[in-house]
Design a protein around this motif. Sequence first.
Motif, PDB file in Angstrom:
ATOM      1  N   GLN A 113      -3.402   9.259  -6.412  1.00 54.63           N
ATOM      2  CA  GLN A 113      -4.337   8.305  -5.562  1.00 54.63           C
ATOM      3  C   GLN A 113      -4.382   6.846  -6.219  1.00 54.63           C
ATOM      4  O   GLN A 113      -4.802   6.117  -5.332  1.00 54.63           O
ATOM      5  CB  GLN A 113      -5.702   9.076  -5.652  1.00 54.63           C
ATOM      6  CG  GLN A 113      -6.801   8.259  -4.982  1.00 54.63           C
ATOM      7  CD  GLN A 113      -6.882   8.379  -3.828  1.00 54.63           C
ATOM      8  OE1 GLN A 113      -6.248   9.148  -2.968  1.00 54.63           O
ATOM      9  NE2 GLN A 113      -7.468   7.376  -3.081  1.00 54.63           N
ATOM     10  N   ARG A 114      -4.242   6.821  -7.246  1.00 53.17           N
ATOM     11  CA  ARG A 114      -4.584   5.464  -7.998  1.00 53.17           C
ATOM     12  C   ARG A 114      -3.609   4.566  -8.658  1.00 53.17           C
ATOM     13  O   ARG A 114      -3.738   3.488  -8.819  1.00 53.17           O
ATOM     14  CB  ARG A 114      -5.534   5.785  -9.120  1.00 53.17           C
ATOM     15  CG  ARG A 114      -6.892   6.484  -8.626  1.00 53.17           C
ATOM     16  CD  ARG A 114      -7.779   6.429 -10.106  1.00 53.17           C
ATOM     17  NE  ARG A 114      -9.180   6.959  -9.795  1.00 53.17           N
ATOM     18  CZ  ARG A 114      -9.684   8.158  -9.310  1.00 53.17           C
ATOM     19  NH1 ARG A 114      -8.687   9.052  -9.452  1.00 53.17           N
ATOM     20  NH2 ARG A 114     -10.624   8.465  -8.952  1.00 53.17           N
ATOM     21  N   THR A 148      -5.472   1.269  -6.392  1.00 57.13           N
ATOM     22  CA  THR A 148      -4.393   1.609  -5.323  1.00 57.13           C
ATOM     23  C   THR A 148      -2.874   1.560  -6.075  1.00 57.13           C
ATOM     24  O   THR A 148      -2.933   0.688  -7.020  1.00 57.13           O
ATOM     25  CB  THR A 148      -4.569   0.544  -4.033  1.00 57.13           C
ATOM     26  OG1 THR A 148      -3.571   1.123  -3.118  1.00 57.13           O
ATOM     27  CG2 THR A 148      -4.425  -0.668  -4.439  1.00 57.13           C
ATOM     28  N   ASN A 155      -2.778  -5.652   3.919  1.00 49.08           N
ATOM     29  CA  ASN A 155      -3.288  -4.632   3.351  1.00 49.08           C
ATOM     30  C   ASN A 155      -4.630  -4.048   4.105  1.00 49.08           C
ATOM     31  O   ASN A 155      -5.134  -5.182   4.691  1.00 49.08           O
ATOM     32  CB  ASN A 155      -3.552  -4.468   1.769  1.00 49.08           C
ATOM     33  CG  ASN A 155      -2.308  -4.787   1.237  1.00 49.08           C
ATOM     34  OD1 ASN A 155      -1.582  -3.977   0.822  1.00 49.08           O
ATOM     35  ND2 ASN A 155      -2.285  -6.290   0.791  1.00 49.08           N
ATOM     36  N   ILE A 174      -3.356   9.457   0.154  1.00 48.29           N
ATOM     37  CA  ILE A 174      -4.507   8.535   0.103  1.00 48.29           C
ATOM     38  C   ILE A 174      -5.615   9.280   0.562  1.00 48.29           C
ATOM     39  O   ILE A 174      -5.682   9.632   1.824  1.00 48.29           O
ATOM     40  CB  ILE A 174      -4.159   7.429   1.080  1.00 48.29           C
ATOM     41  CG1 ILE A 174      -2.923   6.428   0.244  1.00 48.29           C
ATOM     42  CG2 ILE A 174      -5.202   6.416   1.067  1.00 48.29           C
ATOM     43  CD1 ILE A 174      -2.693   5.356   1.135  1.00 48.29           C
ATOM     44  N   ALA A 182     -10.464   3.245   0.255  1.00 44.94           N
ATOM     45  CA  ALA A 182      -8.974   3.479   0.032  1.00 44.94           C
ATOM     46  C   ALA A 182      -8.423   2.424   0.584  1.00 44.94           C
ATOM     47  O   ALA A 182      -9.039   1.499   1.224  1.00 44.94           O
ATOM     48  CB  ALA A 182      -8.564   4.685   0.625  1.00 44.94           C
ATOM     49  N   VAL A 183      -6.998   2.029   0.193  1.00 47.30           N
ATOM     50  CA  VAL A 183      -6.334   0.859   0.515  1.00 47.30           C
ATOM     51  C   VAL A 183      -4.966   1.455   1.107  1.00 47.30           C
ATOM     52  O   VAL A 183      -4.304   2.237   0.696  1.00 47.30           O
ATOM     53  CB  VAL A 183      -6.105   0.051  -0.584  1.00 47.30           C
ATOM     54  CG1 VAL A 183      -4.889  -1.002  -0.179  1.00 47.30           C
ATOM     55  CG2 VAL A 183      -7.440  -0.748  -1.137  1.00 47.30           C
ATOM     56  N   SER A 185      -1.192  -0.055   2.131  1.00 51.85           N
ATOM     57  CA  SER A 185      -0.708  -1.392   1.948  1.00 51.85           C
ATOM     58  C   SER A 185       0.550  -1.268   3.048  1.00 51.85           C
ATOM     59  O   SER A 185       0.711  -0.426   3.703  1.00 51.85           O
ATOM     60  CB  SER A 185       0.056  -1.348   0.666  1.00 51.85           C
ATOM     61  OG  SER A 185       0.886  -0.315   0.379  1.00 51.85           O
TER      62      SER A 185
END
Length: 317
Positions: A113-114, A148, A155, A174, A182-183, A185
């Motif tokens: 997730q990160r 992210t 993004n 995600i 959340a991002v 991209s």
Amino acid sequence: GKTVHSYNAGFNSSINKVNYSVYYTYYDGNRYSDNNKNSHDLSMNVSIPFSWHENYIWANYGISTNNDNQVLQTARLSGTYGDKNQANWDIYQGYGNKGVNYSGGVNGSYKTQRAVINAGYSYTQDKQNINYGINGALVATQYGAVFTPSLQQTNALILTKDTSGVEVINGQSIKTNNSGLAVISGMSPYQKNSISVNTNSIPSDTEISNNIISNIIPTKGALVLADFDAKKGFKFLLTLQTPDKSTIPMGAKAEIDNDDTQLVASFHQLYFVANKPQGNIQVSWIINGEQKSCHVTYNIDNKTPVNGLYILDTECK
């Protein structure tokens, strides 16, 4: 300087998803010294895809030879793993004659997730190498901070307010963090982009009225906001009943706790999300030119919700 001419020929094709290629290169004049020695390389590669437990694997074999009878061979297995293909792995083994000897390695990466975590080991006749690393980015916004795995040129910032764990369908692994962020991209600039959330991942205490945002047109290099307008609280479905059994028309205005206004649906039903377990509602409507109104109190009263929804019959007096 010395001019070197080269000639290339090759083809690639596939039979039943098995890809193969053959390439030939001829050098007029030597690449490395001035003895005017001509040279050539011939290479062949075969790649076979197959699946195992719903994951994809590719088996690859390559061989090349040149005019010095130098032969290099490499066998490789690579694949993906995870329900969103968030892990990648690669194992290879090579051998070359005339002093090259054995070489090989293994590499893997996992997208969390990160961040993206990667590690690998490789060796040749002369040395061994171990590599590992973590790649990611921290995005700080007015709504909070979010880690992210990667940022690209354009993004999108996903916002589900304070609701965590909402899955964004457009990305790999995600989900929104504790701040509801959340991002995504790699958005397409100057084009319409659609972002959707998996409705099955929305918690029972959260209402997201529109799970698809389809009109996002970011400029190049932008971090564009995709606000899913998540509302967290207690979900109620009331069936309103008047003491004299008179009709409350569809579209009647219901003011909930002097804060939120909703409309009564057909069959006297009123759906809303409240931020507290009990409160007051003022319902008003006009019939035959006459203003009518009634008052409702709602309370969860130790009721058990059905899929997060409190279904109540209430009097509007």
